[in-house]
Design an enzyme around this catalytic site. Sequence first.
Site, PDB file in Angstrom:
ATOM      1  CB  ALA A 170      -7.770   0.765  58.756  1.00  0.00           C
ATOM      2  CD  GLU A 216      -7.091  10.310  78.227  1.00  0.00           C
ATOM      3  OE1 GLU A 216      -6.460  10.007  77.207  1.00  0.00           O
ATOM      4  OE2 GLU A 216      -8.089  11.074  78.213  1.00  0.00           O
ATOM      5  CD  GLU A 273      -2.721   9.666  48.491  1.00  0.00           C
ATOM      6  OE1 GLU A 273      -3.757   9.152  48.901  1.00  0.00           O
ATOM      7  OE2 GLU A 273      -2.141  10.607  49.107  1.00  0.00           O
ATOM      8  NE  ARG A 274      -2.953  15.608  51.015  1.00  0.00           N
ATOM      9  CZ  ARG A 274      -3.609  16.433  51.791  1.00  0.00           C
ATOM     10  NH1 ARG A 274      -4.030  17.589  51.321  1.00  0.00           N
ATOM     11  NH2 ARG A 274      -3.855  16.130  53.041  1.00  0.00           N
ATOM     12  CG  HIS A 304      -8.080 -28.335  75.423  1.00  0.00           C
ATOM     13  ND1 HIS A 304      -8.096 -27.312  76.342  1.00  0.00           N
ATOM     14  CD2 HIS A 304      -7.184 -29.255  75.862  1.00  0.00           C
ATOM     15  CE1 HIS A 304      -7.244 -27.601  77.320  1.00  0.00           C
ATOM     16  NE2 HIS A 304      -6.675 -28.770  77.058  1.00  0.00           N
ATOM     17  N   GLY A 350      -1.942   4.213  49.817  1.00  0.00           N
ATOM     18  CA  GLY A 350      -2.204   3.436  51.039  1.00  0.00           C
ATOM     19  C   GLY A 350      -2.564   4.320  52.212  1.00  0.00           C
ATOM     20  N   GLY A 351      -2.370   5.647  52.035  1.00  0.00           N
ATOM     21  CA  GLY A 351      -2.819   6.603  53.055  1.00  0.00           C
ATOM     22  C   GLY A 351      -2.083   6.466  54.376  1.00  0.00           C
ATOM     23  N   GLY A 409      -5.524  12.817  69.447  1.00  0.00           N
ATOM     24  CA  GLY A 409      -6.626  12.516  68.527  1.00  0.00           C
ATOM     25  C   GLY A 409      -6.312  12.982  67.120  1.00  0.00           C
TER      26      GLY A 409
HETATM   27  P1  FAD Z   1      -6.287   7.927  55.235  1.00  0.00           P
HETATM   28  O1  FAD Z   1      -5.644   6.622  55.512  1.00  0.00           O
HETATM   29  O2  FAD Z   1      -6.058   9.053  56.171  1.00  0.00           O
HETATM   30  O3  FAD Z   1      -5.869   8.361  53.767  1.00  0.00           O
HETATM   31  C1  FAD Z   1      -6.327   9.528  53.202  1.00  0.00           C
HETATM   32  C2  FAD Z   1      -5.489   9.789  51.971  1.00  0.00           C
HETATM   33  O4  FAD Z   1      -6.059  10.897  51.271  1.00  0.00           O
HETATM   34  C3  FAD Z   1      -4.055  10.189  52.288  1.00  0.00           C
HETATM   35  O5  FAD Z   1      -3.171   9.354  51.583  1.00  0.00           O
HETATM   36  C4  FAD Z   1      -3.953  11.644  51.821  1.00  0.00           C
HETATM   37  O6  FAD Z   1      -2.681  11.947  51.277  1.00  0.00           O
HETATM   38  C5  FAD Z   1      -5.021  11.678  50.745  1.00  0.00           C
HETATM   39  N1  FAD Z   1      -5.566  13.017  50.499  1.00  0.00           N
HETATM   40  C6  FAD Z   1      -6.091  13.875  51.405  1.00  0.00           C
HETATM   41  N2  FAD Z   1      -6.567  14.972  50.795  1.00  0.00           N
HETATM   42  C7  FAD Z   1      -6.330  14.820  49.462  1.00  0.00           C
HETATM   43  C8  FAD Z   1      -6.603  15.612  48.319  1.00  0.00           C
HETATM   44  N3  FAD Z   1      -7.226  16.771  48.419  1.00  0.00           N
HETATM   45  N4  FAD Z   1      -6.212  15.143  47.117  1.00  0.00           N
HETATM   46  C9  FAD Z   1      -5.577  13.942  46.997  1.00  0.00           C
HETATM   47  N5  FAD Z   1      -5.309  13.143  48.053  1.00  0.00           N
HETATM   48  C10 FAD Z   1      -5.687  13.579  49.263  1.00  0.00           C
HETATM   49  N6  FAD Z   1      -6.754   1.967  62.451  1.00  0.00           N
HETATM   50  C11 FAD Z   1      -7.024   0.658  62.613  1.00  0.00           C
HETATM   51  O7  FAD Z   1      -8.107   0.213  62.248  1.00  0.00           O
HETATM   52  N7  FAD Z   1      -6.096  -0.183  63.174  1.00  0.00           N
HETATM   53  C12 FAD Z   1      -4.894   0.259  63.605  1.00  0.00           C
HETATM   54  O8  FAD Z   1      -4.090  -0.529  64.102  1.00  0.00           O
HETATM   55  C13 FAD Z   1      -4.592   1.642  63.452  1.00  0.00           C
HETATM   56  N8  FAD Z   1      -3.398   2.131  63.871  1.00  0.00           N
HETATM   57  C14 FAD Z   1      -3.123   3.449  63.678  1.00  0.00           C
HETATM   58  C15 FAD Z   1      -1.901   3.942  64.118  1.00  0.00           C
HETATM   59  C16 FAD Z   1      -1.587   5.273  63.933  1.00  0.00           C
HETATM   60  C17 FAD Z   1      -0.261   5.799  64.412  1.00  0.00           C
HETATM   61  C18 FAD Z   1      -2.511   6.135  63.271  1.00  0.00           C
HETATM   62  C19 FAD Z   1      -2.176   7.580  63.040  1.00  0.00           C
HETATM   63  C20 FAD Z   1      -3.728   5.654  62.848  1.00  0.00           C
HETATM   64  C21 FAD Z   1      -4.051   4.314  63.051  1.00  0.00           C
HETATM   65  N9  FAD Z   1      -5.273   3.796  62.649  1.00  0.00           N
HETATM   66  C22 FAD Z   1      -5.561   2.467  62.850  1.00  0.00           C
HETATM   67  C23 FAD Z   1      -6.295   4.629  61.997  1.00  0.00           C
HETATM   68  C24 FAD Z   1      -6.256   4.418  60.488  1.00  0.00           C
HETATM   69  O9  FAD Z   1      -4.956   4.683  60.001  1.00  0.00           O
HETATM   70  C25 FAD Z   1      -7.279   5.311  59.821  1.00  0.00           C
HETATM   71  O10 FAD Z   1      -8.547   5.069  60.389  1.00  0.00           O
HETATM   72  C26 FAD Z   1      -7.340   5.035  58.329  1.00  0.00           C
HETATM   73  O11 FAD Z   1      -6.090   5.240  57.721  1.00  0.00           O
HETATM   74  C27 FAD Z   1      -8.384   5.949  57.683  1.00  0.00           C
HETATM   75  O12 FAD Z   1      -8.438   5.649  56.336  1.00  0.00           O
HETATM   76  P2  FAD Z   1      -8.968   6.696  55.260  1.00  0.00           P
HETATM   77  O13 FAD Z   1      -9.083   5.917  53.984  1.00  0.00           O
HETATM   78  O14 FAD Z   1     -10.148   7.393  55.762  1.00  0.00           O
HETATM   79  O15 FAD Z   1      -7.865   7.813  55.104  1.00  0.00           O
END
Ligand code: FAD
Length: 483
Positions: free
Chosen positions: A339, A223, A36-37, A464, A41-42, A291
């Site tokens: 997510a 939109e 993770e960079r 209910h 928790g991303g 998006g």
């Molecule tokens: P991410 O969560 O994007 O994580 C990817 C990780 O990979 C990051 O931490 C990044 O630093 C790391 N990374 C990338 N490239 C490299 C590399 N080369 N080397 C090491 N690490 C790297 N979804 C829902 O289901 N419900 C919600 O309520 C919701 N609300 C949201 C609100 C907002 C404002 C946003 C922006 C998104 C929301 N989402 C929601 C979408 C959700 O956050 C994403 O679908 C989800 O985080 C995707 O998960 P992921 O594991 O694919 O990647």
Amino acid sequence: MADKDSYDLVVIGSGPGGYVASIRGAQMGMNVALVERNKVGGVCLNYGCMPTKALLKNAEVLSLFQRSKEFGITLDNLRADFSKAVDRSRKVATRLSKGVEYLLKKNKIDLIRGTARFHSHSAPTRLNEKGYPQGQEETKIGITDEKGKDIREIAGRNIIIATGSRSKSMPGVNIDGKRIITSNEAMVLKDLPESMIILGGGAIGVEFAYIFAIYGVKVTIIEMLPHILPIEDSEITAILGRSFKKIGIDIMTGYRVEGVTTGGKGLKVRLSSAKGASEEKESDIVLMAIGREPNSEEIGLKEMNITIKKGYIKVNTRMETDVTGIYAIGDVVGHPLLAHAAMAEGITAVETIAGKERTMPDRLNIPSCTYSHPQVASVGLSEEEAKKRGYDIKIGRFPVRANGKAVAMGEIDGMIKIISDAKNEEILGAHIIGPEATELIGEIVLAKSLKLTPSDISKTVHAHPTLSEMIMEASSAIYEDAI
Ligand code: FAD
């Protein structure tokens, strides 16, 4: 290469896809490294789902205070400090991120800080009886620090790419992070602007619109498509539009953004309508919410011959790329960018690696949720989409205002709409707008996934008074016997 640098599974990215995949891999006995960079928790835990849900809770609490007279409570000098909401939201994000770090440690997963990139130029092609590629070299991954300096090389018999996505920009708009911002900056705003234009009426734009409008910002959503939440049923989004109007949110649909001009006091957003008319709107801040785009460019996918389509990694329903031993999950594989989809994909990939028979459920059985007020949740086809696909449909509707619990709660805006196939009673789609819609949808997702019919739901006794009675009533309405 030293033994400790060789793993059964290397996961790149610790978002909901990556951390769930890592933990499931460790639970299944794999030796796992997670690279993770940024923060563990991303996007979801740090800049997405969770911090926004904390801000939305603040907005809901504030909204209740604003409605206090309805509940017979008198309040003087109501003041709300958005910076305190931001503090709470950051605490929630940190707590959850730390919680995942703890889980990684508990499961003996090596968390490696840095940016990963494929070093191998060929991939293993044969699998052993356990499903692990063998007979050729493991895939090598190079790791660099934030300055781009090589710090380590590791190897994995299986790799899961879970690098996620980032906010999309558009030509003619230069995101400066101060006046033209993305969701990352919107969730930590120090000072609230007087006015904000939100470009994009998807779930992220709509959630922020609600938060900022309740905190007193004059919000306009722009939109391009005919309605906000374009993937949702238009009857549902019309109700959301009316609710948003009541709290002062302006919605402009069918407008294309031509550019944003900075300089002077306000920002000027140039728009053109579908009919060709031009217009200009001014605001203090522009939030770009049009998006997301995948993080797929900098990991060396081309060298690995991994197929990409419009930036998204191509996978099958077991989350395998077309290179054996390499899997991809989450936002980097494309829609739905959610997510819970990323988590399910992570488990699917790991169980496939372990030789289990597991595939992702049909896209039409994965729920979509928007946590504004009222909330919107859906699964399956909208009425428009079902008709477009040629189904002969039956629709059962139930208004939220006819539900006792909702009336007692003072939350009467909304409806439940269930669409079924007139031929075989199959549930084609379900759409909810109203209180706790995002919790209620689970019952219909389960029913739809298990191929239960609206008749099965209507015969099930629901407690209910509960909001879930609305699901029973909407199901009964399909057979015209709602109470
Ligand atoms: P991410 O969560 O994007 O994580 C990817 C990780 O990979 C990051 O931490 C990044 O630093 C790391 N990374 C990338 N490239 C490299 C590399 N080369 N080397 C090491 N690490 C790297 N979804 C829902 O289901 N419900 C919600 O309520 C919701 N609300 C949201 C609100 C907002 C404002 C946003 C922006 C998104 C929301 N989402 C929601 C979408 C959700 O956050 C994403 O679908 C989800 O985080 C995707 O998960 P992921 O594991 O694919 O990647």
